[in-house]
Motif scaffolding. Structure first.
Motif, mmCIF file in Angstrom:
data_model
loop_
_atom_site.group_PDB
_atom_site.id
_atom_site.type_symbol
_atom_site.label_atom_id
_atom_site.label_comp_id
_atom_site.label_asym_id
_atom_site.label_seq_id
_atom_site.Cartn_x
_atom_site.Cartn_y
_atom_site.Cartn_z
ATOM 1 N N GLN A 47 0.823 -1.203 0.000
ATOM 2 C CA GLN A 47 0.000 0.000 0.000
ATOM 3 C C GLN A 47 0.862 1.261 0.000
ATOM 4 O OE1 GLN A 47 -2.399 -0.672 3.475
ATOM 5 N NE2 GLN A 47 -3.993 -1.731 2.315
ATOM 6 N N GLN A 48 1.927 1.259 0.777
ATOM 7 C CA GLN A 48 2.758 2.448 0.903
ATOM 8 C C GLN A 48 3.658 2.672 -0.307
ATOM 9 O OE1 GLN A 48 5.237 2.507 4.381
ATOM 10 N NE2 GLN A 48 5.808 4.629 4.062
ATOM 11 N N CYS A 57 5.182 8.446 -15.014
ATOM 12 C CA CYS A 57 6.561 8.787 -14.625
ATOM 13 C C CYS A 57 7.152 7.837 -13.592
ATOM 14 C CB CYS A 57 6.631 10.225 -14.116
ATOM 15 S SG CYS A 57 5.756 10.503 -12.555
ATOM 16 N N GLY A 58 6.336 6.927 -13.041
ATOM 17 C CA GLY A 58 6.838 5.944 -12.088
ATOM 18 C C GLY A 58 6.971 6.434 -10.664
ATOM 19 N N LYS A 59 6.603 7.680 -10.390
ATOM 20 C CA LYS A 59 6.734 8.186 -9.025
ATOM 21 C C LYS A 59 5.677 7.558 -8.132
ATOM 22 C CE LYS A 59 9.007 12.420 -10.242
ATOM 23 N NZ LYS A 59 8.906 13.852 -10.455
ATOM 24 N N ASN A 60 6.057 7.351 -6.869
ATOM 25 C CA ASN A 60 5.167 6.765 -5.887
ATOM 26 C C ASN A 60 4.493 7.877 -5.094
ATOM 27 O OD1 ASN A 60 4.148 4.514 -4.265
ATOM 28 N ND2 ASN A 60 5.350 5.462 -2.652
ATOM 29 N N LEU A 61 3.162 7.821 -5.018
ATOM 30 C CA LEU A 61 2.398 8.756 -4.211
ATOM 31 C C LEU A 61 1.753 7.951 -3.094
ATOM 32 C CD1 LEU A 61 2.588 11.623 -5.422
ATOM 33 C CD2 LEU A 61 2.577 9.942 -7.219
ATOM 34 N N VAL A 62 1.806 8.444 -1.880
ATOM 35 C CA VAL A 62 1.435 7.632 -0.727
ATOM 36 C C VAL A 62 -0.060 7.363 -0.590
ATOM 37 C CG1 VAL A 62 3.483 8.163 0.619
ATOM 38 C CG2 VAL A 62 1.486 9.643 0.799
ATOM 39 N N THR A 63 -0.901 8.168 -1.229
ATOM 40 C CA THR A 63 -2.345 7.927 -1.168
ATOM 41 C C THR A 63 -2.936 8.084 -2.565
ATOM 42 O OG1 THR A 63 -2.980 10.235 -0.797
ATOM 43 C CG2 THR A 63 -2.490 8.897 1.173
ATOM 44 N N ASN A 65 -5.437 9.956 -3.258
ATOM 45 C CA ASN A 65 -5.692 11.379 -3.455
ATOM 46 C C ASN A 65 -4.445 12.104 -3.959
ATOM 47 O OD1 ASN A 65 -7.351 13.805 -3.284
ATOM 48 N ND2 ASN A 65 -6.018 14.342 -1.577
ATOM 49 N N PHE A 66 -3.279 11.813 -3.375
ATOM 50 C CA PHE A 66 -2.042 12.436 -3.854
ATOM 51 C C PHE A 66 -1.745 12.015 -5.289
ATOM 52 C CE2 PHE A 66 -0.622 13.128 0.697
ATOM 53 C CZ PHE A 66 -0.711 14.520 0.623
ATOM 54 N N LEU A 67 -2.061 10.779 -5.635
ATOM 55 C CA LEU A 67 -1.876 10.323 -7.013
ATOM 56 C C LEU A 67 -2.780 11.124 -7.954
ATOM 57 C CD1 LEU A 67 -0.669 8.474 -9.159
ATOM 58 C CD2 LEU A 67 -2.397 6.767 -8.536
ATOM 59 N N ARG A 68 -4.054 11.326 -7.574
ATOM 60 C CA ARG A 68 -4.967 12.131 -8.407
ATOM 61 C C ARG A 68 -4.437 13.550 -8.592
ATOM 62 N NH1 ARG A 68 -9.134 9.306 -5.862
ATOM 63 N NH2 ARG A 68 -9.284 10.842 -4.206
ATOM 64 N N LEU A 69 -3.976 14.163 -7.501
ATOM 65 C CA LEU A 69 -3.408 15.514 -7.590
ATOM 66 C C LEU A 69 -2.183 15.523 -8.498
ATOM 67 C CD1 LEU A 69 -3.660 16.678 -3.869
ATOM 68 C CD2 LEU A 69 -5.027 17.502 -5.799
ATOM 69 N N ILE A 121 5.433 16.634 -2.187
ATOM 70 C CA ILE A 121 5.150 15.231 -2.471
ATOM 71 C C ILE A 121 4.360 15.046 -3.758
ATOM 72 C CG2 ILE A 121 3.066 15.126 -1.030
ATOM 73 C CD1 ILE A 121 4.743 12.173 -0.476
ATOM 74 N N VAL A 122 3.459 15.964 -4.088
ATOM 75 C CA VAL A 122 2.660 15.822 -5.304
ATOM 76 C C VAL A 122 3.560 15.895 -6.536
ATOM 77 C CG1 VAL A 122 0.841 16.871 -6.704
ATOM 78 C CG2 VAL A 122 0.544 16.660 -4.240
ATOM 79 N N GLN A 123 4.537 16.763 -6.518
ATOM 80 C CA GLN A 123 5.449 16.890 -7.654
ATOM 81 C C GLN A 123 6.530 15.809 -7.658
ATOM 82 O OE1 GLN A 123 4.792 19.544 -5.535
ATOM 83 N NE2 GLN A 123 3.436 20.671 -6.894
#
Length: 129
Positions: A47-48, A57-63, A65-69, A121-123
């Motif tokens: 999950q994390q 781009c392969g970046k990991n977003l922790v939630t 919602n952060f992925l959507r942003l 974190i979003v960027q």
């Protein structure tokens, strides 16, 4: 994409290993390749580090919602048409901002985010240590 270990204990992507008396998994997914995870922490690990990964781009977003942003701000070519580019980090908050700094100020003042929060974190996604 949610993942879980099936009844057999093997989902085709994992290499199970034993370390002393502990049972664990050697994670084979990027960026963890060959990282040992105790079996009881595997679901949290996925999950994390793997459930909210940007496919562009392969970046990991922790939630989620952060992925959507992240997708809206970093990969949507039509996002900045009205000049409002940044949405609040809080999913239930409808505030939007013209600058990243305005969003940071809002998060601290309105939602009591600590100054130590990783506001980029979003960027940048989550940085792995």
């Amino acid at each position: 994409m949610k993942r879980s270990i099936g009844a057999s204990g093997y989902d085709g992507r994992l290499d199970f290993t034993r370390k002393t008396a502990d049972v664990g998994v050697t994670c084979q997914e990027h960026p963890c390749v060959n990282v040992y995870v105790p079996i009881e922490l595997y679901q949290c690990h996925v999950q994390q580090y793997h459930d909210n990964r940007c496919v562009q781009c392969g970046k990991n977003l922790v939630t989620e919602n952060f992925l959507r942003l992240h997708l809206e701000e970093m990969h949507n070519p039509f996002n900045s048409g009205d000049g409002i580019r940044y949405r609040c980090f809080e999913e239930q908050c409808d505030e939007a901002f013209y600058s990243h700094q305005e969003r940071v100020s809002h998060a601290v003042k309105s939602h009591q985010y600590p100054e130590s929060f990783d506001f980029d974190i979003v960027q940048n996604g989550q940085l792995f240590s």
